[in-house]
Design an enzyme around this catalytic site. Structure first.
Site, PDB file in Angstrom:
ATOM      1  CB  ILE A   1      -8.774  -4.509  16.227  1.00  0.00           C
ATOM      2  CG1 ILE A   1      -8.101  -3.926  17.481  1.00  0.00           C
ATOM      3  CG2 ILE A   1      -8.583  -3.573  15.041  1.00  0.00           C
ATOM      4  CD1 ILE A   1      -6.586  -3.909  17.422  1.00  0.00           C
TER       5      ILE A   1
ATOM      6  CG  ASP B   1     -12.672 -15.260  16.569  1.00  0.00           C
ATOM      7  OD1 ASP B   1     -12.420 -15.961  17.564  1.00  0.00           O
ATOM      8  OD2 ASP B   1     -12.351 -14.066  16.471  1.00  0.00           O
TER       9      ASP B   1
ATOM     10  CE  LYS C   1      -5.350  -7.050  23.572  1.00  0.00           C
ATOM     11  NZ  LYS C   1      -5.750  -5.684  23.728  1.00  0.00           N
TER      12      LYS C   1
ATOM     13  CB  SER D   1       2.282  -3.909  17.376  1.00  0.00           C
ATOM     14  OG  SER D   1       2.566  -3.194  18.547  1.00  0.00           O
TER      15      SER D   1
ATOM     16  CE1 TYR E   1       1.067  -8.624  20.506  1.00  0.00           C
ATOM     17  CE2 TYR E   1       2.501  -6.891  21.346  1.00  0.00           C
ATOM     18  CZ  TYR E   1       1.448  -7.292  20.549  1.00  0.00           C
ATOM     19  OH  TYR E   1       0.788  -6.361  19.783  1.00  0.00           O
TER      20      TYR E   1
ATOM     21  CE  LYS F   1       0.735  -8.727  16.606  1.00  0.00           C
ATOM     22  NZ  LYS F   1      -0.268  -9.311  15.722  1.00  0.00           N
TER      23      LYS F   1
ATOM     24  CG  ASN G   1      -4.153  -3.454  26.729  1.00  0.00           C
ATOM     25  OD1 ASN G   1      -4.679  -4.452  26.264  1.00  0.00           O
ATOM     26  ND2 ASN G   1      -2.907  -3.135  26.495  1.00  0.00           N
TER      27      ASN G   1
ATOM     28  CG  PHE H   1       2.148   0.125  35.849  1.00  0.00           C
ATOM     29  CD1 PHE H   1       1.898  -0.397  37.118  1.00  0.00           C
ATOM     30  CD2 PHE H   1       1.485  -0.447  34.760  1.00  0.00           C
ATOM     31  CE1 PHE H   1       1.009  -1.457  37.299  1.00  0.00           C
ATOM     32  CE2 PHE H   1       0.590  -1.504  34.929  1.00  0.00           C
ATOM     33  CZ  PHE H   1       0.348  -2.005  36.200  1.00  0.00           C
TER      34      PHE H   1
ATOM     35  NE  ARG I   1       2.705   2.888  25.784  1.00  0.00           N
ATOM     36  CZ  ARG I   1       3.814   3.144  26.481  1.00  0.00           C
ATOM     37  NH1 ARG I   1       4.384   4.338  26.402  1.00  0.00           N
ATOM     38  NH2 ARG I   1       4.357   2.211  27.235  1.00  0.00           N
TER      39      ARG I   1
ATOM     40  NE  ARG J   1       2.995  -2.483  31.688  1.00  0.00           N
ATOM     41  CZ  ARG J   1       1.894  -2.403  30.953  1.00  0.00           C
ATOM     42  NH1 ARG J   1       0.788  -3.001  31.365  1.00  0.00           N
ATOM     43  NH2 ARG J   1       1.889  -1.742  29.837  1.00  0.00           N
TER      44      ARG J   1
ATOM     45  N   GLY K   1       9.641  -3.294  31.116  1.00  0.00           N
ATOM     46  CA  GLY K   1       9.462  -3.395  29.663  1.00  0.00           C
ATOM     47  C   GLY K   1       8.652  -2.267  29.048  1.00  0.00           C
TER      48      GLY K   1
HETATM   49  C1  UD1 Z   1       1.301  -2.977  24.889  1.00  0.00           C
HETATM   50  C2  UD1 Z   1       2.368  -3.274  23.897  1.00  0.00           C
HETATM   51  C3  UD1 Z   1       1.842  -3.060  22.501  1.00  0.00           C
HETATM   52  C4  UD1 Z   1       0.653  -3.949  22.302  1.00  0.00           C
HETATM   53  C5  UD1 Z   1      -0.395  -3.659  23.346  1.00  0.00           C
HETATM   54  C6  UD1 Z   1      -1.488  -4.681  23.172  1.00  0.00           C
HETATM   55  C7  UD1 Z   1       4.713  -2.923  24.362  1.00  0.00           C
HETATM   56  C8  UD1 Z   1       5.760  -1.936  24.742  1.00  0.00           C
HETATM   57  N1  UD1 Z   1       3.526  -2.430  24.157  1.00  0.00           N
HETATM   58  O1  UD1 Z   1       1.056  -1.576  24.777  1.00  0.00           O
HETATM   59  O2  UD1 Z   1       2.816  -3.364  21.554  1.00  0.00           O
HETATM   60  O3  UD1 Z   1       0.139  -3.775  21.017  1.00  0.00           O
HETATM   61  O4  UD1 Z   1       0.182  -3.762  24.637  1.00  0.00           O
HETATM   62  O5  UD1 Z   1      -2.030  -5.111  24.330  1.00  0.00           O
HETATM   63  O6  UD1 Z   1       4.964  -4.078  24.255  1.00  0.00           O
HETATM   64  N2  UD1 Z   1      -0.678   1.402  32.535  1.00  0.00           N
HETATM   65  C9  UD1 Z   1      -0.819   1.725  33.880  1.00  0.00           C
HETATM   66  N3  UD1 Z   1      -1.627   0.925  34.647  1.00  0.00           N
HETATM   67  C10 UD1 Z   1      -2.283  -0.167  34.147  1.00  0.00           C
HETATM   68  C11 UD1 Z   1      -2.143  -0.471  32.774  1.00  0.00           C
HETATM   69  C12 UD1 Z   1      -1.311   0.324  32.002  1.00  0.00           C
HETATM   70  O7  UD1 Z   1      -0.252   2.691  34.369  1.00  0.00           O
HETATM   71  O8  UD1 Z   1      -2.972  -0.845  34.918  1.00  0.00           O
HETATM   72  C13 UD1 Z   1       0.187   2.247  31.697  1.00  0.00           C
HETATM   73  C14 UD1 Z   1       1.386   1.494  31.150  1.00  0.00           C
HETATM   74  O9  UD1 Z   1       2.453   1.540  32.042  1.00  0.00           O
HETATM   75  C15 UD1 Z   1       1.642   2.268  29.861  1.00  0.00           C
HETATM   76  C16 UD1 Z   1       0.255   2.756  29.432  1.00  0.00           C
HETATM   77  O10 UD1 Z   1      -0.562   2.666  30.588  1.00  0.00           O
HETATM   78  O11 UD1 Z   1       2.454   3.370  30.145  1.00  0.00           O
HETATM   79  C17 UD1 Z   1      -0.358   1.919  28.327  1.00  0.00           C
HETATM   80  O12 UD1 Z   1      -0.275   0.548  28.693  1.00  0.00           O
HETATM   81  P1  UD1 Z   1      -1.032  -0.610  27.905  1.00  0.00           P
HETATM   82  O13 UD1 Z   1      -2.450  -0.236  27.707  1.00  0.00           O
HETATM   83  O14 UD1 Z   1      -0.730  -1.889  28.567  1.00  0.00           O
HETATM   84  O15 UD1 Z   1      -0.381  -0.561  26.459  1.00  0.00           O
HETATM   85  P2  UD1 Z   1       1.153  -0.619  26.003  1.00  0.00           P
HETATM   86  O16 UD1 Z   1       2.027  -1.208  27.024  1.00  0.00           O
HETATM   87  O17 UD1 Z   1       1.495   0.718  25.489  1.00  0.00           O
END
Ligand code: UD1
Length: 339
Positions: A14, A33, A86, A126, A152, A156, A202, A221, A234, A297, A299
């Site tokens: 970012i 950095d 993060k 966040s 994490y 925040k 992510n 997940f 999301r 997953r 949490g």
């Molecule tokens: C998480 C954090 C958020 C943080 C961000 C930064 C929590 C609840 N959320 O976001 O605060 O700023 O990471 O990295 O702590 N998914 C899959 N398969 C994958 C990867 C993700 O299905 O391989 C799904 C996850 O289950 C989720 C969605 O995609 O439902 C988004 O996941 P992700 O990109 O990891 O972001 P958050 O968990 O929302």
């Protein structure tokens, strides 16, 4: 004269996009950095986009002495503090690494600001501070904060608390906490973007890495959440829109005649499911993604998206880009990384 803005973590995902927005709006970012979690390829990208390399100092924000020397070297008109870890999962297995870097870094930056009379501060917060919203899934800035699920998240949550306590004792400060939803995408030039170190946590980086063959298969997940298609919801916000929100936030702080402590959601205002993001990727790229459902997953929040009325009212900011733009830009960036 162009205003100097300190951007900690300015070579990160970012941060680097915000550096571009700052320059395009006539400001002079000064990147701090230490590249522990960023890649130098970003510098090449920034140089191509901006026509020259931005000012850069390889300093660890936890190194108070070097940071203070930098505050003496420049007259900063504002600070945007990104530098932090993060990865949610990693924070569970290595909590002290997260508390050291994210909390100590923040404390150092705030101390340097106060000591050197720099008042304008934008903090990378966040939507994790809302936890799993009870009832309404569209959250406003006054939706109650809940206790986070991970170290994490606590960094925040506590970061906002440290800032609020600091403001009480230093009311001259002008502070904006930006609560990011889910940043995705890359610069449209495909010269800068997210650079996950190791296996991505992510969703969108995992999608693009699967499509290019770096990962074998994407696991979605959970498929039985109480949402429209059973997958989590999301608010995916394009990183260039998010970058612009930082510039608007700074401009807002510069207009204030007195100290200020404020909070804004930065999202699109629209929730999309995990399957919808995959669908957007497949439609825009014409590729078939190898994915399957797996267990939930731990949490994960079920559903959350931003109410963005305040962001529009206060900083005249609204997301301009769609998830279709984001998946395309992320895909072009992935291809560039592999070219
Ligand atoms: C998480 C954090 C958020 C943080 C961000 C930064 C929590 C609840 N959320 O976001 O605060 O700023 O990471 O990295 O702590 N998914 C899959 N398969 C994958 C990867 C993700 O299905 O391989 C799904 C996850 O289950 C989720 C969605 O995609 O439902 C988004 O996941 P992700 O990109 O990891 O972001 P958050 O968990 O929302």
């Amino acid at each position: 004269m162009s205003k100097f803005v300190l951007v900690t973590g300015g070579a990160g995902y970012i941060g680097s996009h915000t550096v571009v927005s700052l320059v395009q709006n006539g400001y002079t970012p000064v990147i701090v950095d230490d590249f522990r979690n960023a890649n130098r390829i970003v510098l090449k990208g920034l140089e191509s986009i901006l026509g020259k390399l931005p000012l850069l100092h390889e300093i660890d924000v936890c190194d108070q002495k070097s940071l203070d020397a930098l505050f003496k070297q420049y007259t900063f008109e504002g600070v945007i503090h990104f530098a932090a870890y993060k990865a949610v999962g990693e924070s569970v297995s290595e909590p002290l690494k997260y508390y050291r870097n994210n909390i100590l870094g923040l404390v150092n930056v705030l101390e340097c600001m106060i000591k050197n009379h720099v008042n304008n501060f934008v903090f990378s917060s966040s939507c994790t501070v809302y936890g799993e919203p009870q009832g309404q899934k569209e959250v406003t800035e006054s939706t109650p904060k809940l206790l986070p699920e991970s170290p994490y998240g606590y960094t925040k949550w506590m970061g906002e608390q440290i800032i609020a306590d600091t403001f009480r004792s230093a009311p001259q400060l002008r502070i904006m906490n930006l609560r990011y939803f889910n940043p995705v995408g890359a610069h449209e030039s495909a010269l800068i973007g997210e650079f996950p170190i190791g296996r991505p946590n992510n969703l969108l980086p995992f999608i693009t890495q699967t499509a290019i063959g770096k990962q074998e298969q994407l696991i979605v997940f959970g498929n039985n959440y109480p949402t429209k298609d059973g997958t989590c919801v999301r608010d995916f916000i394009h990183v260039v829109d998010l970058a612009e929100a930082h510039v608007r936030a700074l401009q807002y702080l510069w207009k204030q005649s007195a100290g200020k402590l404020d909070y804004l959601n930065v999202g699109t205002g629209k929730g999309s499911t995990v399957l919808e993001l995959i669908q957007a990727f497949e439609t825009k790229t014409g590729l078939k993604l190898n994915w399957k459902f797996g267990p939930r997953r731990e949490g994960d929040v079920v559903e959350i998206y931003a109410n963005v009325d305040s962001s529009f009212k206060k900083i005249a900011w609204k997301a301009q880009r769609t998830i279709e733009d984001a998946v395309m830009d992320a895909w072009n960036w992935e291809k560039y990384l592999n070219s």
